[in-house]
Enzyme design. Sequence first.
Site, PDB file in Angstrom:
ATOM      1  N   GLU A   1       0.843  -1.189   0.000  1.00 23.17           N
ATOM      2  CA  GLU A   1       0.000   0.000   0.000  1.00 23.17           C
ATOM      3  C   GLU A   1       0.882   1.245   0.000  1.00 23.17           C
ATOM      4  OE1 GLU A   1      -2.631  -0.451   3.333  1.00 23.17           O
ATOM      5  OE2 GLU A   1      -3.909  -1.889   2.292  1.00 23.17           O
TER       6      GLU A   1
ATOM      7  N   ARG B   1      -0.620   8.667   9.299  1.00 22.68           N
ATOM      8  CA  ARG B   1      -0.554   7.223   9.535  1.00 22.68           C
ATOM      9  C   ARG B   1      -0.131   6.476   8.275  1.00 22.68           C
ATOM     10  NH1 ARG B   1      -4.388   2.871   8.861  1.00 22.68           N
ATOM     11  NH2 ARG B   1      -5.872   4.372   8.013  1.00 22.68           N
TER      12      ARG B   1
ATOM     13  N   HIS C   1     -11.079  10.008   7.492  1.00 24.62           N
ATOM     14  CA  HIS C   1     -10.884   8.569   7.606  1.00 24.62           C
ATOM     15  C   HIS C   1     -10.288   8.132   8.932  1.00 24.62           C
ATOM     16  CE1 HIS C   1     -10.262   4.492   6.265  1.00 24.62           C
ATOM     17  NE2 HIS C   1      -8.953   4.566   6.431  1.00 24.62           N
TER      18      HIS C   1
ATOM     19  N   ARG D   1      -0.959   9.103   2.114  1.00 20.74           N
ATOM     20  CA  ARG D   1      -2.342   9.524   1.926  1.00 20.74           C
ATOM     21  C   ARG D   1      -2.520  11.037   1.951  1.00 20.74           C
ATOM     22  NH1 ARG D   1      -5.476   4.983   5.649  1.00 20.74           N
ATOM     23  NH2 ARG D   1      -5.311   3.274   4.154  1.00 20.74           N
TER      24      ARG D   1
ATOM     25  N   HIS E   1      -8.929   9.972   3.783  1.00 20.13           N
ATOM     26  CA  HIS E   1      -8.633   8.920   2.815  1.00 20.13           C
ATOM     27  C   HIS E   1      -8.847   9.473   1.414  1.00 20.13           C
ATOM     28  CE1 HIS E   1      -8.549   5.136   0.672  1.00 20.13           C
ATOM     29  NE2 HIS E   1      -8.124   4.553   1.773  1.00 20.13           N
TER      30      HIS E   1
END
Length: 552
Positions: free
Chosen positions: A130, A399, A364, A303, A253
């Site tokens: 990811e 994060r 998110h 992100r 997100h």
Amino acid sequence: MTSPGFPGLFCFQSMHSSRQPVVIIGAGLAGLTVALHLADHVPVIVLAKRKRSDSATAWAQGGIVGVLDPSDSINAHVDDTMAAGAGLVVEETARWISERSPDAIQWLIDLGVPFSRDDAGPQGLHLTREGGHSVRRIAHAADATGKAIHETLLEHCRRHPAIQIHEHWIALDLVTNRHCRSSGPDRCHGVYVLDIDHQRVETLAASAVVLACGGLGKVYRYTSNPDTATGDGIAMAWRAGCRVGNMEFIQFHPTCLYHPQDRTFLITEALRGEGAQLKIPGLPTDQARFMPAHDQRGELAPRDVVARAIDFEMKKRGIDFVHLDATHLGEDFLKSHFPTVYQRCLALGIDIAHQPIPVVPAAHYCCGGVVTDHAGQTDLSGLYAVGETGYTGLHGANRLASNSLLECVVVGHAAAAKIRQSPPPAVVQIPSWDESQVENADEQVVIAHNWDELRLLMWNYVGIVRTTRRLERALHRIELLQSEVQEYYSNFRVSSDLLELRNLLVCAELIVRSALDRRESRGLHFSRDFPEPWPVSYPTILSPLRAVTRSE
């Protein structure tokens, strides 16, 4: 821990019947992990304010980090975590959690979590990649990892005789010394809880209370979070006198579905990890992709970078969404690796094998929370915070994808161990909740109006890009809304909607005050007034001046 359901586990409950239970507020991965590690030693009560299946864990699609491959390393995972966290990750915490990732994955495997398999992969697992990760290290169950984990742990909790799960019970406030007129060092003695179905307040005494309530996404108009994400644990801990940290860092997100019938469905980051590309609708194919112009990592950038890039392109071009194009990955691959995304989009008339997916950023994850140590211990003795409710320093200013589920398991295990090792507190007399207040027929209308106003205010003034003036205006209006809600709370019977709005207002104030304190741009916090980062940065830690009681 011995897994529930095996011989010899059903005879111990009476051994612990004299000890006050541990009360766990929240039935997601964090709460259930603590429950399963505790239940062989002490009775456990788990509170779910909706159905036990309703949690952010069950919505998680991507996966959980595990440093399992020989080509990977703890150092590489820590480096990726710190890079994503933009200088605010506590390296010691990141390393401590990363070192325990293989054991965390093995514990879940032993419980029966059906991770996607690959005979050639480490431990027979298929690992995906990811955004922000330098290698493949994400264990997953297709694209519904959270659901698979949550259902497995729920089944074990259901079968364990020392675990009670109460549905439709929402916590009002923590019971501390001030409620009991107890002398000595302040501590948490239990919790007041509203039984929603019977509309009565219960008083639960506890040897320890664990806040595993998840995040606060519902403070924003658009969010990928379930309706349960109203910041209850953070707000209760703040009112009880605990510090909070890094509340300004709200992760948006980048890719939530944009559709008239669904604007909360998350399009997993793993889709971009496998090669899906972000594009501007209506442009020729060779001109439509835009992420390489914003970051050399393209769609695999962290992100915050991707969310700001999408926000920039939408505002620049006056469009309501962008496209996530996965058509080149092939129908068979998409159906086998992303069945949840494929089926949900197909149900809405989007065939992702042949059509791009319309997406927008949405609130998110909260990277901050209640300040804790590695074992989830807060500033208040007897009170723990685990998962998104807590702030351990792992996430910093942003994060890294799939670190959150890992944190739930590792810190949840450590919290249970610390609770087991702590001597039982002295039993105190807890006064019952005052239910003499009357009903107010106007309450629901006012709550609904204030809730809508708060969420729109936060979206417009405290979103992906911020300014000092907008933050100050937001804070002024939040304070007015708080005075209105506190009047209702002090004088009328409580309801679940009132409690959630009260908690969201506390969290909104903490987000804004933290954002005003950070006079720089870093990670998830971007200010037009202070676009450059400081040379050296520090966490934003807020301390309450005093606790708030019902009468205040």
